[in-house]
Design an enzyme around this catalytic site. Structure first.
Site, PDB file in Angstrom:
ATOM      1  N   ASN A  90      99.808   8.873  84.935  1.00  0.00           N
ATOM      2  CA  ASN A  90      98.508   9.517  85.103  1.00  0.00           C
ATOM      3  C   ASN A  90      97.662   8.912  86.222  1.00  0.00           C
ATOM      4  OD1 ASN A  90      95.836  10.784  84.074  1.00  0.00           O
ATOM      5  ND2 ASN A  90      95.485   8.577  83.862  1.00  0.00           N
ATOM      6  N   TYR A 156      95.383  14.439  99.021  1.00  0.00           N
ATOM      7  CA  TYR A 156      95.436  14.730  97.589  1.00  0.00           C
ATOM      8  C   TYR A 156      96.312  15.953  97.330  1.00  0.00           C
ATOM      9  CZ  TYR A 156      93.842  15.492  92.800  1.00  0.00           C
ATOM     10  OH  TYR A 156      93.798  15.658  91.429  1.00  0.00           O
ATOM     11  N   LYS A 160      99.918  15.839  95.280  1.00  0.00           N
ATOM     12  CA  LYS A 160     100.116  16.545  94.013  1.00  0.00           C
ATOM     13  C   LYS A 160     101.213  17.605  94.124  1.00  0.00           C
ATOM     14  CE  LYS A 160      97.118  14.186  91.692  1.00  0.00           C
ATOM     15  NZ  LYS A 160      97.554  13.265  90.606  1.00  0.00           N
ATOM     16  N   ILE A 189      88.063  18.624  85.212  1.00  0.00           N
ATOM     17  CA  ILE A 189      87.870  18.031  83.891  1.00  0.00           C
ATOM     18  C   ILE A 189      86.625  17.146  83.915  1.00  0.00           C
ATOM     19  CG2 ILE A 189      88.954  16.660  82.071  1.00  0.00           C
ATOM     20  CD1 ILE A 189      90.421  19.300  82.809  1.00  0.00           C
ATOM     21  N   THR A 191      85.138  14.195  83.499  1.00  0.00           N
ATOM     22  CA  THR A 191      85.408  12.766  83.355  1.00  0.00           C
ATOM     23  C   THR A 191      84.387  11.985  84.172  1.00  0.00           C
ATOM     24  OG1 THR A 191      86.880  12.717  85.285  1.00  0.00           O
ATOM     25  CG2 THR A 191      87.891  13.214  83.134  1.00  0.00           C
TER      26      THR A 191
END
Length: 250
Positions: A90, A156, A160, A189, A191
């Site tokens: 993760n 990024y 991914k 998300i 976070t």
């Protein structure tokens, strides 16, 4: 019986956000959890939360962008619990926001080192151990940007996409060795990482891009990771599963 009873599970980036939620979910489902993070305070806090809830866990500090640290973290896991059944890779980072033609090579190298090379290093040593013990299950955390562009984040996006491809390769290579490997693509998300980088208006704008008109929660992602890590998904390997509130559907 709990979904992950008597399993040994490893989670990188387990000190916060999605990683912490995954570690807690694994523990609730009966797994012994090895929590890894570069931040000792955060990682040990996750372990404390799990233990206070009656679960079993311990912390190992590690830099997920380091091949030697990934090898060591597998060795420590096996030394502690005798095996490794499940891994959730993760740990990751976003990197600076710049168009590709202005992106600094050093920044590119840092993002690729953690987000892609780090996942390869983790899988490399996890697979070696899982093959020795007769099987296992890996879930790699990718992103919706393993499928669609993230403008101003070329490293990024590339990293991914790479995680998705690596996951499919592993699944094909190890399918007959009782080892499954899947990738999960979270959307936006709620976070600390998101909150620290976006103000309220920006967060609302991001949420509005999904038909559900809200951000996801780390717990929602963790539930899906746990499903993929269990025998409930026993015929699923090489999949890239999106959880984004409909963001990529339109």
């Amino acid at each position: 019986m709990a979904l992950l009873e008597n399993k040994v599970a490893f989670v990188s980036g387990g000190g916060s956000g999605i990683g912490r939620a995954v570690a807690e979910s694994y523990a609730r489902e009966g797994a012994k959890v090895v929590v890894s993070d570069i931040n000792v305070e955060h990682g040990e806090e996750t372990v404390k939360i799990i233990k206070e809830s009656g679960g079993e866990a311990f912390f190992v500090k590690g830099d997920s962008s380091s091949a030697s640290d990934n090898k060591r973290m597998v060795e420590v896991t096996v030394s502690k619990y005798g095996r490794l059944d499940i891994a959730c890779n993760n740990a990751g980072m976003g990197g600076p926001a710049k168009p590709t033609g202005e992106y600094e090579p050093d920044a590119w190298d840092r993002v690729i080192a953690l987000n892609l090379s780090g996942v390869f290093y983790a899988c490399r040593y996890q697979l070696e151990q899982m093959e020795k013990s007769g099987g296992g299950n890996i879930v790699n955390i990718a992103s919706i940007h393993g499928q669609v562009a993230a403008p101003l984040s070329p490293a990024y996006t590339a990293s991914k996409h790479g995680v998705v491809g690596l996951t499919k390769n592993i699944a094909a290579e190890y399918a007959q060795k009782n080892i499954r490997c899947n990738a999960l693509g979270p959307g936006y998300i709620e976070t600390a990482l998101l909150k620290d980088n976006l103000n309220k208006d920006a967060m609302n704008a991001v949420a509005a891009k999904a038909p559900m008109n809200r951000l996801g929660t780390a717990e929602e992602i963790a539930e899906l990771v746990t499903f993929l890590s269990s025998e409930k998904s026993s015929f699923t390997t090489g999949s890239y599963i999106i959880a984004d509130g409909g963001y990529t559907a339109v």
